[in-house]
Write a protein that holds these residues in place. Structure first.
Motif, PDB file in Angstrom:
ATOM      1  N   GLY A 117       0.771  -1.065  -0.080  1.00  0.00           N
ATOM      2  CA  GLY A 117      -0.001   0.140  -0.091  1.00  0.00           C
ATOM      3  C   GLY A 117       0.767   1.342  -0.164  1.00  0.00           C
ATOM      4  O   GLY A 117       1.998   1.055   0.201  1.00  0.00           O
ATOM      5  N   TYR A 118       0.238   2.449  -0.276  1.00  0.00           N
ATOM      6  CA  TYR A 118       1.002   3.496  -0.257  1.00  0.00           C
ATOM      7  C   TYR A 118      -0.144   4.881   0.283  1.00  0.00           C
ATOM      8  O   TYR A 118      -1.152   5.052  -0.297  1.00  0.00           O
ATOM      9  CB  TYR A 118       1.215   3.853  -1.714  1.00  0.00           C
ATOM     10  CG  TYR A 118       2.431   5.022  -2.215  1.00  0.00           C
ATOM     11  CD1 TYR A 118       3.372   4.910  -2.488  1.00  0.00           C
ATOM     12  CD2 TYR A 118       1.850   6.155  -1.890  1.00  0.00           C
ATOM     13  CE1 TYR A 118       4.563   5.712  -2.779  1.00  0.00           C
ATOM     14  CE2 TYR A 118       3.063   7.316  -2.116  1.00  0.00           C
ATOM     15  CZ  TYR A 118       4.284   6.927  -2.462  1.00  0.00           C
ATOM     16  OH  TYR A 118       5.154   8.070  -2.760  1.00  0.00           O
ATOM     17  N   LEU A 119       0.478   5.221   1.388  1.00  0.00           N
ATOM     18  CA  LEU A 119      -0.411   6.115   2.004  1.00  0.00           C
ATOM     19  C   LEU A 119       0.386   7.349   2.158  1.00  0.00           C
ATOM     20  O   LEU A 119       1.709   7.580   2.364  1.00  0.00           O
ATOM     21  CB  LEU A 119      -0.845   5.796   3.387  1.00  0.00           C
ATOM     22  CG  LEU A 119      -2.398   5.227   3.431  1.00  0.00           C
ATOM     23  CD1 LEU A 119      -2.494   4.009   2.702  1.00  0.00           C
ATOM     24  CD2 LEU A 119      -2.757   5.101   5.017  1.00  0.00           C
ATOM     25  N   LEU A 120      -0.373   8.729   2.200  1.00  0.00           N
ATOM     26  CA  LEU A 120       0.237   9.934   2.652  1.00  0.00           C
ATOM     27  C   LEU A 120       0.029  10.456   3.929  1.00  0.00           C
ATOM     28  O   LEU A 120      -0.927   9.836   4.604  1.00  0.00           O
ATOM     29  CB  LEU A 120      -0.383  11.294   1.626  1.00  0.00           C
ATOM     30  CG  LEU A 120      -0.310  10.759  -0.079  1.00  0.00           C
ATOM     31  CD1 LEU A 120      -1.230  12.076  -0.642  1.00  0.00           C
ATOM     32  CD2 LEU A 120       1.006  10.556  -0.333  1.00  0.00           C
ATOM     33  N   LEU A 128      -5.559   5.499   8.315  1.00  0.00           N
ATOM     34  CA  LEU A 128      -4.156   4.867   8.611  1.00  0.00           C
ATOM     35  C   LEU A 128      -4.296   3.281   9.153  1.00  0.00           C
ATOM     36  O   LEU A 128      -3.911   2.411   8.686  1.00  0.00           O
ATOM     37  CB  LEU A 128      -3.078   5.626   9.455  1.00  0.00           C
ATOM     38  CG  LEU A 128      -1.704   4.959   9.723  1.00  0.00           C
ATOM     39  CD1 LEU A 128      -0.929   4.443   8.491  1.00  0.00           C
ATOM     40  CD2 LEU A 128      -0.969   5.889  10.786  1.00  0.00           C
ATOM     41  N   PHE A 129      -5.252   3.599  10.180  1.00  0.00           N
ATOM     42  CA  PHE A 129      -5.488   2.205  10.862  1.00  0.00           C
ATOM     43  C   PHE A 129      -6.279   1.046   9.963  1.00  0.00           C
ATOM     44  O   PHE A 129      -5.640  -0.134  10.055  1.00  0.00           O
ATOM     45  CB  PHE A 129      -6.390   2.443  12.014  1.00  0.00           C
ATOM     46  CG  PHE A 129      -5.981   3.485  13.189  1.00  0.00           C
ATOM     47  CD1 PHE A 129      -4.597   3.655  13.151  1.00  0.00           C
ATOM     48  CD2 PHE A 129      -6.811   4.008  13.906  1.00  0.00           C
ATOM     49  CE1 PHE A 129      -4.274   4.627  13.975  1.00  0.00           C
ATOM     50  CE2 PHE A 129      -6.482   4.791  14.923  1.00  0.00           C
ATOM     51  CZ  PHE A 129      -5.026   5.137  14.794  1.00  0.00           C
ATOM     52  N   ALA A 130      -6.776   1.536   9.027  1.00  0.00           N
ATOM     53  CA  ALA A 130      -7.823   0.534   8.046  1.00  0.00           C
ATOM     54  C   ALA A 130      -6.754  -0.143   7.161  1.00  0.00           C
ATOM     55  O   ALA A 130      -6.927  -1.075   6.784  1.00  0.00           O
ATOM     56  CB  ALA A 130      -8.952   1.392   7.495  1.00  0.00           C
ATOM     57  N   ALA A 131      -5.997   1.043   6.672  1.00  0.00           N
ATOM     58  CA  ALA A 131      -4.673   0.405   5.833  1.00  0.00           C
ATOM     59  C   ALA A 131      -3.877  -0.604   6.398  1.00  0.00           C
ATOM     60  O   ALA A 131      -3.346  -1.559   5.597  1.00  0.00           O
ATOM     61  CB  ALA A 131      -4.039   1.948   5.162  1.00  0.00           C
ATOM     62  N   ILE A 132      -3.508  -0.436   7.449  1.00  0.00           N
ATOM     63  CA  ILE A 132      -2.508  -1.370   8.096  1.00  0.00           C
ATOM     64  C   ILE A 132      -3.233  -2.720   8.297  1.00  0.00           C
ATOM     65  O   ILE A 132      -2.531  -3.809   7.977  1.00  0.00           O
ATOM     66  CB  ILE A 132      -2.302  -0.637   9.699  1.00  0.00           C
ATOM     67  CG1 ILE A 132      -1.376   0.272   9.408  1.00  0.00           C
ATOM     68  CG2 ILE A 132      -1.535  -2.162  10.586  1.00  0.00           C
ATOM     69  CD1 ILE A 132      -0.916   1.138  10.787  1.00  0.00           C
ATOM     70  N   HIS A 133      -4.581  -2.802   8.607  1.00  0.00           N
ATOM     71  CA  HIS A 133      -5.381  -4.035   8.672  1.00  0.00           C
ATOM     72  C   HIS A 133      -5.381  -4.448   7.303  1.00  0.00           C
ATOM     73  O   HIS A 133      -5.234  -5.697   7.164  1.00  0.00           O
ATOM     74  CB  HIS A 133      -6.622  -3.916   9.481  1.00  0.00           C
ATOM     75  CG  HIS A 133      -6.833  -3.553  11.036  1.00  0.00           C
ATOM     76  ND1 HIS A 133      -6.421  -4.501  11.689  1.00  0.00           N
ATOM     77  CD2 HIS A 133      -6.605  -2.546  11.665  1.00  0.00           C
ATOM     78  CE1 HIS A 133      -6.212  -4.176  12.995  1.00  0.00           C
ATOM     79  NE2 HIS A 133      -6.383  -2.830  12.944  1.00  0.00           N
ATOM     80  N   ALA A 134      -5.755  -3.744   6.289  1.00  0.00           N
ATOM     81  CA  ALA A 134      -5.670  -4.111   4.852  1.00  0.00           C
ATOM     82  C   ALA A 134      -4.634  -4.844   4.539  1.00  0.00           C
ATOM     83  O   ALA A 134      -4.411  -5.782   3.799  1.00  0.00           O
ATOM     84  CB  ALA A 134      -6.138  -3.027   4.093  1.00  0.00           C
ATOM     85  N   ALA A 135      -3.405  -4.105   4.770  1.00  0.00           N
ATOM     86  CA  ALA A 135      -1.909  -4.699   4.517  1.00  0.00           C
ATOM     87  C   ALA A 135      -1.634  -6.066   4.953  1.00  0.00           C
ATOM     88  O   ALA A 135      -0.942  -6.816   4.432  1.00  0.00           O
ATOM     89  CB  ALA A 135      -1.106  -3.393   4.631  1.00  0.00           C
ATOM     90  N   THR A 140      -4.430  -4.244  -1.084  1.00  0.00           N
ATOM     91  CA  THR A 140      -4.028  -3.214  -1.472  1.00  0.00           C
ATOM     92  C   THR A 140      -4.665  -1.987  -0.660  1.00  0.00           C
ATOM     93  O   THR A 140      -5.717  -1.930  -0.714  1.00  0.00           O
ATOM     94  CB  THR A 140      -4.008  -2.904  -2.915  1.00  0.00           C
ATOM     95  OG1 THR A 140      -3.289  -4.034  -3.673  1.00  0.00           O
ATOM     96  CG2 THR A 140      -3.429  -1.523  -3.400  1.00  0.00           C
ATOM     97  N   ALA A 141      -3.809  -0.919  -0.406  1.00  0.00           N
ATOM     98  CA  ALA A 141      -4.227   0.143   0.443  1.00  0.00           C
ATOM     99  C   ALA A 141      -3.412   1.595  -0.122  1.00  0.00           C
ATOM    100  O   ALA A 141      -2.375   1.593   0.034  1.00  0.00           O
ATOM    101  CB  ALA A 141      -4.168   0.289   1.846  1.00  0.00           C
TER     102      ALA A 141
END
Length: 222
Positions: A117-120, A128-135, A140-141
Motif C-alpha cells: 500500500g501507499y499512504l500519504l 491509517l488504521f484501516a490501511a494497516i489492517h488491509a495490508a 492493497t491500500a
C-alpha cells in the motif's frame, strides 16, 4: 493499544521505519491507541529496519521513502519483500508506505518494489488504521490522491519508445552505467545520454531508477 478479546484475532504486529525521531514518536503514540495493532519495533534507517524485521517478525512494516543516509525506503521495501522470509513466521512482511511524497515516479518505484500500500502522511488516523489492517491481509491500500494517480497512469497509452531506446532501457535495468551501455551497444556515451534524456521525457521521470520502475510497471522491458 487495545488488547484483543479472549479467543479473538491476534493484533497486527507493526514495525515503524522513519528517519525523523519526532515523526516516529508521533506515530508510536497514535498507533498505541489503535485497536488490534501492536508496535513491536521502530527503526531510523533502512538497514536497521531489515535487521529488526528479521528478528521481530512484524506483519506490516510502515515505511517512509526518504531515510537519509544509507538505503532508501524503496530499496528497503524491495529487500523486505523479496529477501529471505523471517525465521519466526516463514514469510516476508507486508510493506505499507507512509510518506509525504506523491509523485508518479515515487509511487511507481514503491509499488514495483513490492509495497502492498501507499499512504500519504496527511491521511486521517482512522484511514491509517484501516490501511494497516488491509495490508496485514495482503490487500492493497492507497490514499485517494495516490489511487487517482495510479488510475490516470493506467489510462495513459504506453510511451512509444524506439527500438534503440528499448535496448538502452534493458541495459539500464541490469544496473549498467552509461559507459558500459555504450560499450554493450557499440555506440558513443554521448549518444547514450541523448537517448536517456528522451526516455526520461517519454516516461515522465527524472532518474534512472524511476525509468526502470516505470518500464517494469508498463511492461516495456523484454
Amino acid at each position: 493499544m487495545t488488547e484483543p478479546a479472549a479467543g479473538g484475532p491476534a493484533p497486527v504486529r507493526i514495525l515503524v521505519c522513519d528517519d525523523h525521531v519526532v515523526v516516529r514518536a508521533g506515530l508510536l503514540a497514535l498507533l498505541d491507541s489503535a485497536p488490534g495493532i501492536e508496535v513491536v519495533g521502530e527503526a531510523g534507517t533502512g538497514e536497521e529496519a531489515l535487521a529488526l524485521a528479521a528478528r521481530l517478525d512484524p506483519d506490516v512494516v510502515l515505511m517512509d521513502l526518504q531515510l537519509g543516509a544509507g538505503i532508501d525506503g524503496v530499496e528497503t521495501t524491495r529487500r523486505l519483500t523479496t529477501g529471505t522470509p523471517t525465521a519466526g513466521t516463514g514469510r516476508a512482511p507486508h510493506v505499507l508506505v507512509l510518506t509525504t511524497y506523491d509523485t508518479d515516479a515515487d509511487i511507481t518505484r514503491a509499488i514495483a518494489a513490492g509495497a502492498t500500500g501507499y499512504l500519504l502522511k496527511a491521511e486521517r488516523p482512522e484511514e491509517l488504521f484501516a490501511a494497516i489492517h488491509a495490508a496485514a491481509r495482503g490487500r492493497t491500500a492507497l490514499s485517494g490522491p495516490v489511487a487517482g494517480r495510479v488510475m490516470a497512469n493506467l489510462r495513459k497509452p504506453r510511451p512509444a519508445l524506439t527500438d534503440r531506446e528499448r535496448d538502452i532501457l534493458a541495459q539500464l535495468a541490469t544496473g549498467l552505467g552509461n559507459r558500459e551501455i555504450a560499450r554493450a551497444l557499440f555506440i558513443s556515451e554521448a549518444t547514450v545520454k541523448t537517448h536517456l534524456r528522451r526516455i526520461y521525457d517519454k516516461l515522465g521521470v527524472d532518474t534512472r531508477a524511476g525509468a526502470v520502475a516505470v518500464a517494469k510497471e508498463q511492461r516495456l522491458l523484454p
